[in-house]
Design a protein around this motif. Structure first.
Motif, PDB file in Angstrom:
ATOM      1  N   GLU A 216     -16.170  -8.502   7.474  1.00  0.00           N
ATOM      2  CA  GLU A 216     -16.920  -7.286   7.116  1.00  0.00           C
ATOM      3  C   GLU A 216     -15.872  -6.184   7.059  1.00  0.00           C
ATOM      4  O   GLU A 216     -15.106  -6.020   8.003  1.00  0.00           O
ATOM      5  N   PHE A 217     -15.777  -5.474   5.947  1.00  0.00           N
ATOM      6  CA  PHE A 217     -14.749  -4.438   5.829  1.00  0.00           C
ATOM      7  C   PHE A 217     -15.216  -3.334   4.888  1.00  0.00           C
ATOM      8  O   PHE A 217     -16.224  -3.481   4.203  1.00  0.00           O
ATOM      9  N   GLU A 218     -14.483  -2.238   4.911  1.00  0.00           N
ATOM     10  CA  GLU A 218     -14.832  -1.132   4.012  1.00  0.00           C
ATOM     11  C   GLU A 218     -13.819  -1.069   2.888  1.00  0.00           C
ATOM     12  O   GLU A 218     -12.614  -1.186   3.136  1.00  0.00           O
ATOM     13  N   GLN A 219     -14.316  -0.869   1.697  1.00  0.00           N
ATOM     14  CA  GLN A 219     -13.428  -0.686   0.543  1.00  0.00           C
ATOM     15  C   GLN A 219     -13.562   0.733   0.023  1.00  0.00           C
ATOM     16  O   GLN A 219     -14.624   1.350   0.129  1.00  0.00           O
ATOM     17  N   MET A 220     -12.469   1.233  -0.533  1.00  0.00           N
ATOM     18  CA  MET A 220     -12.508   2.528  -1.219  1.00  0.00           C
ATOM     19  C   MET A 220     -12.064   2.209  -2.649  1.00  0.00           C
ATOM     20  O   MET A 220     -10.913   1.825  -2.867  1.00  0.00           O
ATOM     21  N   GLU A 221     -13.017   2.308  -3.579  1.00  0.00           N
ATOM     22  CA  GLU A 221     -12.718   1.887  -4.951  1.00  0.00           C
ATOM     23  C   GLU A 221     -13.035   3.002  -5.934  1.00  0.00           C
ATOM     24  O   GLU A 221     -13.953   3.805  -5.723  1.00  0.00           O
ATOM     25  N   MET A 222     -12.283   3.022  -7.008  1.00  0.00           N
ATOM     26  CA  MET A 222     -12.519   3.981  -8.082  1.00  0.00           C
ATOM     27  C   MET A 222     -12.403   3.222  -9.395  1.00  0.00           C
ATOM     28  O   MET A 222     -11.426   2.520  -9.642  1.00  0.00           O
ATOM     29  N   GLN A 223     -13.456   3.326 -10.205  1.00  0.00           N
ATOM     30  CA  GLN A 223     -13.453   2.690 -11.519  1.00  0.00           C
ATOM     31  C   GLN A 223     -13.337   3.800 -12.547  1.00  0.00           C
ATOM     32  O   GLN A 223     -14.164   4.734 -12.551  1.00  0.00           O
ATOM     33  N   TYR A 224     -12.335   3.691 -13.412  1.00  0.00           N
ATOM     34  CA  TYR A 224     -12.069   4.747 -14.397  1.00  0.00           C
ATOM     35  C   TYR A 224     -12.458   4.215 -15.766  1.00  0.00           C
ATOM     36  O   TYR A 224     -11.909   3.210 -16.237  1.00  0.00           O
ATOM     37  N   PHE A 225     -13.442   4.871 -16.399  1.00  0.00           N
ATOM     38  CA  PHE A 225     -13.974   4.410 -17.689  1.00  0.00           C
ATOM     39  C   PHE A 225     -13.241   5.151 -18.802  1.00  0.00           C
ATOM     40  O   PHE A 225     -13.155   6.386 -18.771  1.00  0.00           O
ATOM     41  N   LEU A 226     -12.745   4.408 -19.794  1.00  0.00           N
ATOM     42  CA  LEU A 226     -11.918   5.088 -20.805  1.00  0.00           C
ATOM     43  C   LEU A 226     -11.986   4.423 -22.185  1.00  0.00           C
ATOM     44  O   LEU A 226     -12.537   3.324 -22.327  1.00  0.00           O
ATOM     45  N   TYR A 227     -11.406   5.123 -23.164  1.00  0.00           N
ATOM     46  CA  TYR A 227     -11.239   4.541 -24.498  1.00  0.00           C
ATOM     47  C   TYR A 227     -10.127   3.494 -24.394  1.00  0.00           C
ATOM     48  O   TYR A 227      -9.126   3.728 -23.695  1.00  0.00           O
ATOM     49  N   PRO A 228     -10.287   2.375 -25.119  1.00  0.00           N
ATOM     50  CA  PRO A 228      -9.289   1.304 -24.990  1.00  0.00           C
ATOM     51  C   PRO A 228      -7.852   1.779 -25.238  1.00  0.00           C
ATOM     52  O   PRO A 228      -6.942   1.362 -24.535  1.00  0.00           O
ATOM     53  N   SER A 328      -8.304  -0.086  -5.929  1.00  0.00           N
ATOM     54  CA  SER A 328      -9.139  -0.691  -4.892  1.00  0.00           C
ATOM     55  C   SER A 328      -8.323  -0.909  -3.628  1.00  0.00           C
ATOM     56  O   SER A 328      -7.289  -1.567  -3.652  1.00  0.00           O
ATOM     57  N   VAL A 329      -8.819  -0.330  -2.533  1.00  0.00           N
ATOM     58  CA  VAL A 329      -8.055  -0.441  -1.288  1.00  0.00           C
ATOM     59  C   VAL A 329      -9.016  -0.626  -0.115  1.00  0.00           C
ATOM     60  O   VAL A 329     -10.128  -0.117  -0.131  1.00  0.00           O
ATOM     61  N   GLY A 330      -8.592  -1.388   0.891  1.00  0.00           N
ATOM     62  CA  GLY A 330      -9.403  -1.610   2.088  1.00  0.00           C
ATOM     63  C   GLY A 330      -9.115  -0.510   3.106  1.00  0.00           C
ATOM     64  O   GLY A 330      -7.965  -0.242   3.429  1.00  0.00           O
ATOM     65  N   LEU A 331     -10.194   0.116   3.602  1.00  0.00           N
ATOM     66  CA  LEU A 331     -10.011   1.218   4.560  1.00  0.00           C
ATOM     67  C   LEU A 331      -9.444   0.704   5.893  1.00  0.00           C
ATOM     68  O   LEU A 331      -8.538   1.308   6.465  1.00  0.00           O
ATOM     69  N   GLY A 332      -9.975  -0.421   6.369  1.00  0.00           N
ATOM     70  CA  GLY A 332      -9.458  -0.991   7.621  1.00  0.00           C
ATOM     71  C   GLY A 332      -7.994  -1.379   7.484  1.00  0.00           C
ATOM     72  O   GLY A 332      -7.193  -1.244   8.418  1.00  0.00           O
ATOM     73  N   ARG A 333      -7.636  -1.848   6.284  1.00  0.00           N
ATOM     74  CA  ARG A 333      -6.246  -2.235   6.030  1.00  0.00           C
ATOM     75  C   ARG A 333      -5.342  -1.002   6.092  1.00  0.00           C
ATOM     76  O   ARG A 333      -4.217  -1.057   6.557  1.00  0.00           O
ATOM     77  N   LEU A 334      -5.865   0.139   5.638  1.00  0.00           N
ATOM     78  CA  LEU A 334      -5.084   1.383   5.713  1.00  0.00           C
ATOM     79  C   LEU A 334      -4.975   1.870   7.154  1.00  0.00           C
ATOM     80  O   LEU A 334      -3.933   2.392   7.556  1.00  0.00           O
ATOM     81  N   VAL A 335      -6.049   1.697   7.935  1.00  0.00           N
ATOM     82  CA  VAL A 335      -5.974   2.058   9.360  1.00  0.00           C
ATOM     83  C   VAL A 335      -4.837   1.256   9.992  1.00  0.00           C
ATOM     84  O   VAL A 335      -3.974   1.795  10.695  1.00  0.00           O
ATOM     85  N   PHE A 336      -4.804  -0.023   9.685  1.00  0.00           N
ATOM     86  CA  PHE A 336      -3.768  -0.920  10.231  1.00  0.00           C
ATOM     87  C   PHE A 336      -2.386  -0.470   9.765  1.00  0.00           C
ATOM     88  O   PHE A 336      -1.434  -0.380  10.544  1.00  0.00           O
ATOM     89  N   MET A 337      -2.275  -0.138   8.476  1.00  0.00           N
ATOM     90  CA  MET A 337      -0.974   0.283   7.937  1.00  0.00           C
ATOM     91  C   MET A 337      -0.481   1.554   8.627  1.00  0.00           C
ATOM     92  O   MET A 337       0.676   1.628   9.057  1.00  0.00           O
ATOM     93  N   PHE A 338      -1.366   2.553   8.760  1.00  0.00           N
ATOM     94  CA  PHE A 338      -0.923   3.814   9.371  1.00  0.00           C
ATOM     95  C   PHE A 338      -0.586   3.612  10.851  1.00  0.00           C
ATOM     96  O   PHE A 338       0.346   4.238  11.362  1.00  0.00           O
ATOM     97  N   LEU A 339      -1.346   2.744  11.545  1.00  0.00           N
ATOM     98  CA  LEU A 339      -1.019   2.469  12.949  1.00  0.00           C
ATOM     99  C   LEU A 339       0.335   1.766  13.039  1.00  0.00           C
ATOM    100  O   LEU A 339       1.179   2.094  13.873  1.00  0.00           O
ATOM    101  N   ASP A 340       0.536   0.795  12.158  1.00  0.00           N
ATOM    102  CA  ASP A 340       1.776   0.018  12.132  1.00  0.00           C
ATOM    103  C   ASP A 340       2.974   0.944  11.883  1.00  0.00           C
ATOM    104  O   ASP A 340       4.011   0.845  12.526  1.00  0.00           O
ATOM    105  N   GLN A 341       2.776   1.877  10.945  1.00  0.00           N
ATOM    106  CA  GLN A 341       3.870   2.779  10.593  1.00  0.00           C
ATOM    107  C   GLN A 341       4.146   3.778  11.707  1.00  0.00           C
ATOM    108  O   GLN A 341       5.284   4.144  11.977  1.00  0.00           O
ATOM    109  N   ALA A 342       3.061   4.228  12.379  1.00  0.00           N
ATOM    110  CA  ALA A 342       3.207   5.294  13.376  1.00  0.00           C
ATOM    111  C   ALA A 342       3.726   4.783  14.712  1.00  0.00           C
ATOM    112  O   ALA A 342       4.335   5.536  15.476  1.00  0.00           O
ATOM    113  N   TYR A 343       3.492   3.499  14.977  1.00  0.00           N
ATOM    114  CA  TYR A 343       3.835   2.946  16.306  1.00  0.00           C
ATOM    115  C   TYR A 343       5.341   3.060  16.571  1.00  0.00           C
ATOM    116  O   TYR A 343       6.163   2.540  15.831  1.00  0.00           O
ATOM    117  N   THR A 344       5.687   3.774  17.636  1.00  0.00           N
ATOM    118  CA  THR A 344       7.104   3.989  17.963  1.00  0.00           C
ATOM    119  C   THR A 344       7.311   3.801  19.458  1.00  0.00           C
ATOM    120  O   THR A 344       6.495   4.256  20.260  1.00  0.00           O
TER     121      THR A 344
END
Ligand code: ATP
Length: 458
Positions: A216-228, A328-344
């Motif tokens: 179970e996870f959260e996604q943050m997605e944006m679909q951009y509709f355009l001319y080909p 398309s990006v997973g919000l939980g995955r970003l939480v993990f990334m920012f924690l991973d990056q910040a951990y010092t």
């Protein structure tokens, strides 16, 4: 590193294993107080960049349950599978492509016989072993559907193919289904995007990846509709926009890179992932996908629903099905990334200080107010400061334990500023402000405190 991270997250109230008192649920997690604050701040930072600062993207919050035909049209019911390999001895389950990845073989989206060909070769070379128990007794790869089923709407019936309603495996399905209502109600002209944040569910085969891959996870997605004919230009623009977002929030250019998909879905013309180099996972892993999807999605939903989803271009007096590119990006995955990056970990004298050097805008708590003693003469002005500051920032008042332990706790949750009220405060009407990263302490007049903090925190 993974154990340290999971332990910090639990100890400090970021992430807990779900249903722990009943023995837990694999790959399902709950977010505690600080985890929720961090997650919400990341979500808001994404929303600000994707919707608030743009005039060509609007928001949506569509339901998790959708008409079951949605997922037939999208191809998920027929083909959203991951080939799996089971260990016959310890019953661990692995994704076949992930096993091959360990041997440097890229088998992303490869057909079953190709996967089994690679696995057989490794078996012959006696290289194929269970990553959990070391047994060589592994099954061949079999197909495993990632779709999660429910009986919503027919609660008393047995779950049969005819009454299955799926939990959405991605949030963009809701965007495609609301494309027409969005055009009709908001009068949007191409090109424009629809963004949403929401839960998605997948029966993932997981192997100890903490919140990187959950069911179970959260996604943050944006679909951009355009001319080909706009696809190339807009695709490049969005790649730049999304890359810059990571840099803006403190990720360094050598910590992320682009991964170009060579094998594309039949309707796609381009697919890149942004990968982040996780200390915790020992290498680069996907965090976000940016995909050029052609007119597949709207054409399929038009075909299956019988509703015309084409766009009428008044200037050219012609109708066509818009093409789509998505981020398309997973919000939980970003939480993990920012924690991973910040951990010092830093040496301070004889001790090791653990500190989360999160971007100040993302930090769960911005200011901690700490009276040096529990005596009323200090707690009273400290609470007054808290009452003033909490209107502007997420603050925390804490009078428990020694000041050293309280600083350590705030470092571990990434609080940028600690404000200490001491006995001198009663004389000079000033407090000590300690900076999380430099540990430098400054004496600031209480009347100037709000402005001082606002200058740094915005
Ligand atoms: P993977 O190859 O890692 O399974 P995917 O290519 O299937 O991912 P997409 O379907 O493109 O992923 O999903 C887009 C984004 O959603 C991913 O980049 C990731 O950030 C997030 N995501 C996908 N599945 C999960 C999951 N099980 N848990 C957490 N986040 C996920």
């Amino acid at each position: 590193m993974m154990e340290k991270m999971a332990s910090l997250c639990k100890r400090r109230g970021f992430v807990y294993p779900s249903s722990e008192i009943y023995g837990g649920m694999q790959a399902i997690y709950d977010y505690g107080h600080y985890g929720t604050l961090l997650k919400n701040n990341i979500r808001d930072a994404w929303w600000k960049a994707m919707v608030q600062l743009r005039d060509d993207v609007v928001g949506l919050d569509s339901a998790i349950f959708m008409h079951p035909t949605t997922w037939v049209a999208s191809g998920h019911v027929g083909g959203f599978n991951d080939p799996q390999v089971d260990c016959k001895k310890c019953k661990s389950r692995f994704r076949a492509d992930h096993i091959l990845e360990e041997f440097g073989i890229n088998a992303d989206k490869a057909p079953l016989d190709e996967l089994n060909g690679h696995l057989d070769k490794l078996r012959e070379e006696k290289k194929l072993k269970c990553a959990n128990c070391g047994s060589t007794d592994l099954t061949e790869a079999k197909v495993f559907s990632l779709m999660v089923k429910s009986n919503i709407g027919s609660p008393t019936d047995e779950l049969k193919e005819e009454n299955v309603v799926y939990l959405r495996p991605e949030t963009c399905g809701g965007i495609y289904l609301e494309y027409k209502n969005t055009v009709d109600s908001l009068h949007k002209k191409l090109p424009f995007g629809i963004a949403q944040v929401g839960k998605a569910f997948r029966n993932e085969i997981v192997a100890r990846q903490f919140i990187f891959r959950t069911r179970e996870f959260e996604q943050m997605e944006m679909q951009y509709f355009l001319y080909p004919d706009m696809m190339k230009e807009k695709y490049e623009d969005w790649k730049v926009a999304r890359w810059s977002w990571y840099l803006e929030y403190g990720i360094k250019t050598d910590q992320i890179h682009w991964y170009k998909h060579e094998k594309l879905a039949h309707y796609a013309s381009e697919a890149y992932d942004i990968e982040y180099n996780f200390k915790t996972l020992g290498g680069f892993k996907e965090i976000e996908g940016i995909h050029a999807r052609g007119d597949w999605d709207l054409s399929q939903h038009s075909k299956f629903s019988g509703v015309d989803l084409s766009y009428f271009d008044q200037e050219k007096n012609e109708k066509f099905v818009p093409h789509i590119m998505e981020t398309s990006v997973g919000l939980g995955r970003l939480v993990f990334m920012f924690l991973d990056q910040a951990y010092t970990e830093e040496a301070v004298g004889e001790e090791t200080r653990v500190v989360l050097k999160l971007d100040k805008r993302l930090a769960p708590v911005k200011v901690a107010i700490l009276p040096l003693s529990k005596k009323e003469e200090l707690t009273s002005p400290a609470k007054e400061i808290w009452n003033t500051l909490k209107e502007s920032f997420m603050c925390e008042y804490d009078e428990t334990q020694s000041i050293g332990k309280r600083y350590r706790r705030q470092d571990e949750i990434g609080t940028p500023y600690c404000v200490t009220v001491d006995f001198e405060t009663l004389n000079d009407q000033a407090v000590t402000v300690r900076d999380r990263d430099t540990m430098v302490q400054e004496r600031i007049k209480i009347v100037e405190l709000s402005k001082y903090l606002r200058d740094f925190l915005g």
